[in-house]
Write a protein that holds these residues in place. Structure first.
Motif, PDB file in Angstrom:
ATOM      1  N   TYR A  65     -92.024 -11.957  18.664  1.00  0.00           N
ATOM      2  CA  TYR A  65     -90.928 -11.765  17.716  1.00  0.00           C
ATOM      3  C   TYR A  65     -91.317 -12.161  16.291  1.00  0.00           C
ATOM      4  O   TYR A  65     -90.518 -12.025  15.372  1.00  0.00           O
ATOM      5  N   MET A  66     -92.553 -12.646  16.123  1.00  0.00           N
ATOM      6  CA  MET A  66     -93.049 -12.985  14.800  1.00  0.00           C
ATOM      7  C   MET A  66     -94.546 -12.687  14.734  1.00  0.00           C
ATOM      8  O   MET A  66     -95.381 -13.586  14.613  1.00  0.00           O
ATOM      9  N   PRO A  67     -94.904 -11.391  14.821  1.00  0.00           N
ATOM     10  CA  PRO A  67     -96.322 -11.017  14.848  1.00  0.00           C
ATOM     11  C   PRO A  67     -96.992 -11.214  13.496  1.00  0.00           C
ATOM     12  O   PRO A  67     -96.340 -11.204  12.449  1.00  0.00           O
ATOM     13  N   GLU A  68     -98.288 -11.379  13.559  1.00  0.00           N
ATOM     14  CA  GLU A  68     -99.074 -11.524  12.344  1.00  0.00           C
ATOM     15  C   GLU A  68     -99.340 -10.153  11.739  1.00  0.00           C
ATOM     16  O   GLU A  68     -99.748  -9.223  12.435  1.00  0.00           O
ATOM     17  N   GLY A  69     -99.075  -9.993  10.441  1.00  0.00           N
ATOM     18  CA  GLY A  69     -99.322  -8.724   9.768  1.00  0.00           C
ATOM     19  C   GLY A  69    -100.797  -8.464   9.592  1.00  0.00           C
ATOM     20  O   GLY A  69    -101.637  -9.354   9.762  1.00  0.00           O
ATOM     21  N   LYS A  70    -101.137  -7.217   9.254  1.00  0.00           N
ATOM     22  CA  LYS A  70    -102.542  -6.857   9.063  1.00  0.00           C
ATOM     23  C   LYS A  70    -103.192  -7.681   7.965  1.00  0.00           C
ATOM     24  O   LYS A  70    -104.408  -7.917   7.973  1.00  0.00           O
ATOM     25  N   ASP A  71    -102.389  -8.128   7.007  1.00  0.00           N
ATOM     26  CA  ASP A  71    -102.914  -8.946   5.914  1.00  0.00           C
ATOM     27  C   ASP A  71    -102.843 -10.439   6.225  1.00  0.00           C
ATOM     28  O   ASP A  71    -103.106 -11.284   5.361  1.00  0.00           O
ATOM     29  N   GLY A  72    -102.485 -10.771   7.463  1.00  0.00           N
ATOM     30  CA  GLY A  72    -102.410 -12.164   7.861  1.00  0.00           C
ATOM     31  C   GLY A  72    -101.089 -12.837   7.570  1.00  0.00           C
ATOM     32  O   GLY A  72    -100.900 -14.017   7.874  1.00  0.00           O
ATOM     33  N   SER A  73    -100.144 -12.094   7.009  1.00  0.00           N
ATOM     34  CA  SER A  73     -98.850 -12.677   6.653  1.00  0.00           C
ATOM     35  C   SER A  73     -97.958 -12.835   7.883  1.00  0.00           C
ATOM     36  O   SER A  73     -98.133 -12.147   8.889  1.00  0.00           O
ATOM     37  N   LEU A  74     -96.990 -13.733   7.775  1.00  0.00           N
ATOM     38  CA  LEU A  74     -96.029 -13.968   8.840  1.00  0.00           C
ATOM     39  C   LEU A  74     -94.621 -13.852   8.278  1.00  0.00           C
ATOM     40  O   LEU A  74     -94.279 -14.511   7.300  1.00  0.00           O
ATOM     41  N   ASP A  75     -93.822 -13.002   8.891  1.00  0.00           N
ATOM     42  CA  ASP A  75     -92.450 -12.769   8.444  1.00  0.00           C
ATOM     43  C   ASP A  75     -91.488 -13.269   9.522  1.00  0.00           C
ATOM     44  O   ASP A  75     -91.500 -12.763  10.651  1.00  0.00           O
ATOM     45  N   PRO A  76     -90.654 -14.251   9.213  1.00  0.00           N
ATOM     46  CA  PRO A  76     -89.761 -14.816  10.222  1.00  0.00           C
ATOM     47  C   PRO A  76     -88.467 -14.033  10.443  1.00  0.00           C
ATOM     48  O   PRO A  76     -87.635 -14.424  11.262  1.00  0.00           O
ATOM     49  N   THR A  77     -88.281 -12.916   9.742  1.00  0.00           N
ATOM     50  CA  THR A  77     -86.990 -12.208   9.762  1.00  0.00           C
ATOM     51  C   THR A  77     -86.545 -11.844  11.172  1.00  0.00           C
ATOM     52  O   THR A  77     -85.394 -12.095  11.566  1.00  0.00           O
ATOM     53  N   LYS A  78     -87.443 -11.231  11.966  1.00  0.00           N
ATOM     54  CA  LYS A  78     -87.053 -10.803  13.313  1.00  0.00           C
ATOM     55  C   LYS A  78     -86.765 -12.008  14.196  1.00  0.00           C
ATOM     56  O   LYS A  78     -85.796 -12.003  14.967  1.00  0.00           O
ATOM     57  N   ALA A  79     -87.586 -13.046  14.108  1.00  0.00           N
ATOM     58  CA  ALA A  79     -87.374 -14.239  14.921  1.00  0.00           C
ATOM     59  C   ALA A  79     -86.013 -14.869  14.615  1.00  0.00           C
ATOM     60  O   ALA A  79     -85.265 -15.245  15.528  1.00  0.00           O
ATOM     61  N   ILE A  80     -85.693 -14.951  13.330  1.00  0.00           N
ATOM     62  CA  ILE A  80     -84.395 -15.511  12.942  1.00  0.00           C
ATOM     63  C   ILE A  80     -83.265 -14.632  13.471  1.00  0.00           C
ATOM     64  O   ILE A  80     -82.246 -15.128  13.977  1.00  0.00           O
ATOM     65  N   GLY A  81     -83.441 -13.312  13.381  1.00  0.00           N
ATOM     66  CA  GLY A  81     -82.415 -12.391  13.869  1.00  0.00           C
ATOM     67  C   GLY A  81     -82.167 -12.529  15.360  1.00  0.00           C
ATOM     68  O   GLY A  81     -81.008 -12.516  15.812  1.00  0.00           O
ATOM     69  N   ILE A  82     -83.239 -12.668  16.155  1.00  0.00           N
ATOM     70  CA  ILE A  82     -83.087 -12.855  17.602  1.00  0.00           C
ATOM     71  C   ILE A  82     -82.340 -14.152  17.886  1.00  0.00           C
ATOM     72  O   ILE A  82     -81.452 -14.212  18.748  1.00  0.00           O
ATOM     73  N   ASN A  83     -82.664 -15.209  17.154  1.00  0.00           N
ATOM     74  CA  ASN A  83     -81.987 -16.487  17.348  1.00  0.00           C
ATOM     75  C   ASN A  83     -80.504 -16.388  16.995  1.00  0.00           C
ATOM     76  O   ASN A  83     -79.637 -16.910  17.715  1.00  0.00           O
ATOM     77  N   GLU A  84     -80.200 -15.688  15.897  1.00  0.00           N
ATOM     78  CA  GLU A  84     -78.798 -15.474  15.515  1.00  0.00           C
ATOM     79  C   GLU A  84     -78.037 -14.799  16.653  1.00  0.00           C
ATOM     80  O   GLU A  84     -76.898 -15.165  16.968  1.00  0.00           O
ATOM     81  N   GLN A  85     -78.665 -13.813  17.273  1.00  0.00           N
ATOM     82  CA  GLN A  85     -78.008 -13.082  18.355  1.00  0.00           C
ATOM     83  C   GLN A  85     -77.747 -13.990  19.553  1.00  0.00           C
ATOM     84  O   GLN A  85     -76.683 -13.913  20.187  1.00  0.00           O
ATOM     85  N   PHE A  86     -78.725 -14.852  19.866  1.00  0.00           N
ATOM     86  CA  PHE A  86     -78.516 -15.746  21.013  1.00  0.00           C
ATOM     87  C   PHE A  86     -77.416 -16.760  20.727  1.00  0.00           C
ATOM     88  O   PHE A  86     -76.692 -17.181  21.645  1.00  0.00           O
ATOM     89  N   GLN A  87     -77.266 -17.155  19.466  1.00  0.00           N
ATOM     90  CA  GLN A  87     -76.171 -18.072  19.122  1.00  0.00           C
ATOM     91  C   GLN A  87     -74.820 -17.441  19.421  1.00  0.00           C
ATOM     92  O   GLN A  87     -73.877 -18.122  19.841  1.00  0.00           O
ATOM     93  N   GLN A  88     -74.700 -16.122  19.206  1.00  0.00           N
ATOM     94  CA  GLN A  88     -73.444 -15.444  19.545  1.00  0.00           C
ATOM     95  C   GLN A  88     -73.196 -15.489  21.048  1.00  0.00           C
ATOM     96  O   GLN A  88     -72.049 -15.668  21.489  1.00  0.00           O
ATOM     97  N   SER A  89     -74.260 -15.327  21.848  1.00  0.00           N
ATOM     98  CA  SER A  89     -74.108 -15.432  23.299  1.00  0.00           C
ATOM     99  C   SER A  89     -73.634 -16.823  23.682  1.00  0.00           C
ATOM    100  O   SER A  89     -72.698 -16.980  24.487  1.00  0.00           O
ATOM    101  N   ARG A  90     -74.260 -17.855  23.095  1.00  0.00           N
ATOM    102  CA  ARG A  90     -73.847 -19.229  23.385  1.00  0.00           C
ATOM    103  C   ARG A  90     -72.386 -19.455  23.034  1.00  0.00           C
ATOM    104  O   ARG A  90     -71.647 -20.122  23.779  1.00  0.00           O
ATOM    105  N   GLN A  91     -71.947 -18.902  21.914  1.00  0.00           N
ATOM    106  CA  GLN A  91     -70.563 -19.106  21.494  1.00  0.00           C
ATOM    107  C   GLN A  91     -69.578 -18.430  22.444  1.00  0.00           C
ATOM    108  O   GLN A  91     -68.551 -19.012  22.821  1.00  0.00           O
ATOM    109  N   LEU A  92     -69.868 -17.186  22.835  1.00  0.00           N
ATOM    110  CA  LEU A  92     -68.969 -16.502  23.775  1.00  0.00           C
ATOM    111  C   LEU A  92     -68.919 -17.251  25.095  1.00  0.00           C
ATOM    112  O   LEU A  92     -67.834 -17.498  25.640  1.00  0.00           O
ATOM    113  N   TRP A  93     -70.069 -17.631  25.638  1.00  0.00           N
ATOM    114  CA  TRP A  93     -70.080 -18.339  26.914  1.00  0.00           C
ATOM    115  C   TRP A  93     -69.314 -19.660  26.813  1.00  0.00           C
ATOM    116  O   TRP A  93     -68.600 -20.029  27.747  1.00  0.00           O
TER     117      TRP A  93
END
Length: 487
Positions: A65-93
């Protein structure tokens, strides 16, 4: 012949249908809901506890969910988005636990620290950079990093026994607030509530065809598994949450949005032990890097697993192959999906994924001993006789545009009268977020009016938490208290 008309038909007895049904029963208590499941009970395919890893996917340990880019960069956007989604699951449960709809939290969710363990200079460097980026994100608060064998040994002793730092560098991260989720138990509890609220849940019943009628409803033809008695029902809205079977039913419906889609089936196996001496030494879900060419769902991990109150340890998954789209599917599935509109895309996938094919062949060649050899890279002291093989679930990965896609994707008709879900991980963990998006897509004229009810179910509905540190801390602490898990 007079055919019954209902407001909603849900096809498939998994966590996706259970979650959507739960939302709709809260939002429109007066709607009639009918659920069809072709097997003898709900949650027997991908949602079954032994058919998935049970990871509460929050991107805390999963490197894909946080792959290394071809230039060696790391973007946390997707990882943060997945975590946000799981927080919604926790809240509903949490809300459903408070309302008595779900049973004691330990029946479906338990604390299991999420760890990542890597070896080799390249992966150690990557993991340290990933940690430096994520440790300051509010939703990843509490993440720890270490290259010290003594520290890692405290976190997960099985990783360190008979492992020497001088042989190769290694490192690990750990987040104490990780979870292990029994999605089978969760699904059963959600469907039990739906039935109590008047929904009709028909098992041993297979949907055979979907056809749009002149009045705008969908004719759903089905038959009983015993005796093959045919029948039909009309529905104003249809959701196809039938795993790999969803593609075939959506193709049958004739909606243009499904054109070009195909599925590639990938199965899996686990090594499992319930040896109390081993179980007592491991309390975590430990993920690592995937092999070259391996799909994200095949990332190796050593997991604490709690099913029906019993704790075991799983390792895997090991990829298997069958042309079936479901664990209890048909051998002709991979062929009968072919259409003129998806054939070109499927052939392109076949010719551009040699690494995946090579990986699958190598996995299929592994016997029990070689699989335990793979485990020994994680757990050097593993003994063949302590571990048994279990067949995991069947995944149908999406193929579209000549590419093999990983993740989940909702395919909906332009008028919102029918929608289906394709794909796999993170799937069940983010079912709440996926179904919220489906509600917005399929019921645009109602979603604003539903907002107060949705906010009552999910306090952060319509907002994000990671950019609000105080709110993130408050919500995670509140749900942890209700779900009786580590904050």
């Amino acid at each position: 012949m007079v055919t019954e008309t209902v407001d909603v038909v849900l096809i498939g007895g998994g966590v996706m249908s259970a979650t959507l049904g739960t939302f709709l029963s809260e939002l429109q208590p007066d709607w009639k809901i009918t659920v069809f499941e072709r097997l003898s009970d709900v949650a027997l395919e991908s949602s079954n506890a032994w058919n998935n890893a049970g990871t509460g996917h929050a991107a805390m340990c999963e490197l894909n969910y946080m792959p290394e880019g071809k230039d060696g960069s790391l973007d946390p956007t997707k990882a943060i988005g997945i975590n946000e989604q799981f927080q919604q699951s926790r809240q509903l449960w949490s809300t459903l636990v408070e309302r008595g709809i779900l049973d004691a939290p330990s029946t479906f969710i338990n604390s299991a620290p999420h760890m990542t363990f890597v070896r080799g200079e390249k992966d150690v460097s990557y993991l340290k950079r990933r940690y430096e980026i994520l440790k300051d994100q509010p939703l990843f608060d509490g993440m720890e990093y270490s290259e010290d064998s003594r520290v890692i040994n405290k976190w997960a002793p099985l990783l360190m026994q008979k492992r020497r730092k001088e042989d190769e560098p290694f490192a690990a991260t750990r987040v104490p607030s990780g979870t292990d989720v029994d999605f089978g138990s969760l699904t059963h509890q959600l469907f039990k509530n739906l039935k109590q609220r008047g929904a009709s849940v028909l098992t041993n019943t297979e949907v055979r065809s979907l056809k749009r009628m002149s009045d705008g409803t969908w004719r759903v033809r089905y038959r009983r598994s015993l005796g093959h008695t045919p029948a039909e029902i009309r529905a104003k809205f249809v959701f196809v949450g039938a795993g790999g079977w969803a593609l075939k039913l959506l193709q049958n419906s004739g909606i243009p949005e499904i054109k070009g889609y195909g599925c590639f089936p990938i199965g899996g196996q686990w090594l499992m032990t319930s040896n109390p001496e081993i179980v007592a030494q491991h309390h975590a879900k430990v993920y690592s890097q995937a092999s070259v060419g391996a799909p994200p769902m095949s990332v190796p991990h050593l997991d604490t697993r709690v099913v029906d109150g019993q704790t075991s340890v799983l390792f895997g998954p090991f990829a298997t192959f069958t042309p079936k789209f479901l664990k209890q599917g048909n051998l002709t599935d991979i062929v009968t999906q072919v259409r003129p509109d998806n054939l070109g895309s499927m052939l392109k996938v076949a010719f551009t994924n040699f690494d995946l094919i090579k990986y699958l062949v190598s996995e299929l060649a592994k016997n029990h001993k070689r699989k335990v050899d793979s485990l020994r890279e994680f757990m050097p002291t593993a003994k063949d006789e302590d571990w048994q093989l279990l067949q995991a679930g069947q995944r149908a990965q999406v193929m579209k545009g000549g590419a093999l896609q990983f993740g989940t994707e909702v395919v909906a008709h332009s008028d919102g009268s029918i929608a289906g879900l394709l794909g796999a991980s993170p799937g069940a963990s983010t079912a709440v977020s996926i179904m919220l998006k489906l509600l917005k897509t399929c019921f645009p004229d109602r979603i604003d009016g539903w907002a107060p009810t949705l906010t009552a179910l999910i306090p952060s509905y319509g907002e994000t938490l990671n950019d609000k540190p105080a709110a993130a801390a408050a919500e995670t602490e509140a749900t942890a208290k209700i779900l009786e898990i580590h904050a």
